[in-house]
Write a protein that holds these residues in place. Sequence first.
Motif, PDB file in Angstrom:
ATOM      1  N   THR A   1     -18.635  28.758  55.615  1.00 39.17           N
ATOM      2  CA  THR A   1     -17.355  28.773  56.325  1.00 39.17           C
ATOM      3  C   THR A   1     -16.705  27.412  56.503  1.00 39.17           C
ATOM      4  N   ASP A   2     -17.450  26.353  56.405  1.00 42.20           N
ATOM      5  CA  ASP A   2     -16.912  25.009  56.635  1.00 42.20           C
ATOM      6  C   ASP A   2     -16.531  24.378  55.297  1.00 42.20           C
ATOM      7  N   ALA A   3     -15.411  23.669  55.286  1.00 41.58           N
ATOM      8  CA  ALA A   3     -14.956  23.018  54.047  1.00 41.58           C
ATOM      9  C   ALA A   3     -16.017  22.079  53.484  1.00 41.58           C
ATOM     10  N   GLN A   4     -16.808  21.476  54.343  1.00 43.89           N
ATOM     11  CA  GLN A   4     -17.854  20.558  53.892  1.00 43.89           C
ATOM     12  C   GLN A   4     -18.932  21.290  53.095  1.00 43.89           C
TER      13      GLN A   4
ATOM     14  N   ALA B   1     -18.262  23.683  50.789  1.00 49.12           N
ATOM     15  CA  ALA B   1     -17.716  24.268  49.553  1.00 49.12           C
ATOM     16  C   ALA B   1     -18.500  23.844  48.307  1.00 49.12           C
ATOM     17  N   GLN B   2     -18.797  22.581  48.169  1.00 46.14           N
ATOM     18  CA  GLN B   2     -19.527  22.117  46.985  1.00 46.14           C
ATOM     19  C   GLN B   2     -20.975  22.603  47.008  1.00 46.14           C
TER      20      GLN B   2
ATOM     21  N   ASP C   1     -23.395  15.924  52.592  1.00 47.73           N
ATOM     22  CA  ASP C   1     -22.778  17.134  53.150  1.00 47.73           C
ATOM     23  C   ASP C   1     -23.850  18.104  53.639  1.00 47.73           C
TER      24      ASP C   1
END
Length: 126
Positions: free
Chosen positions: A27-30, A32-33, A90
């Motif tokens: 859920t967190d943009a951090q 995504a990878q 991350d």
Amino acid sequence: MATALDHLGGEEALKSLVNRFYDLVETDAQGAQIMALHFKGHGLAHVREEQVNFLSGFLGGRRHYAEKHGHMDVRLLHDHVPIRAQDAEDWLALMDRALADCGHTGPETDRIRAALRRVALMLVNR
């Protein structure tokens, strides 16, 4: 002597921690990878279970992962995944948040964070 896993509250608490971590990854943009990297492997559902299995042994509890797969060589496990230093950072940041969200604090938690940092940075291969 109490293990790091005991400090966390045992396997059920570890499951809660891992689930919170992967909830953040999803859920967190951090995250995504990290999600993209897991999709190059077996996916997130698989990794939630295996992360608990691995971390149980890593934190001094039963070595479920080794019993199931015959080893706990983290470099071998991640060799097929291109991991950058930022990916490791991350991962560590989200795990730090998960630890805090689950109420884990104090010197033993700091030792767990330091051990996870050593392993995460060791996995950087790109």
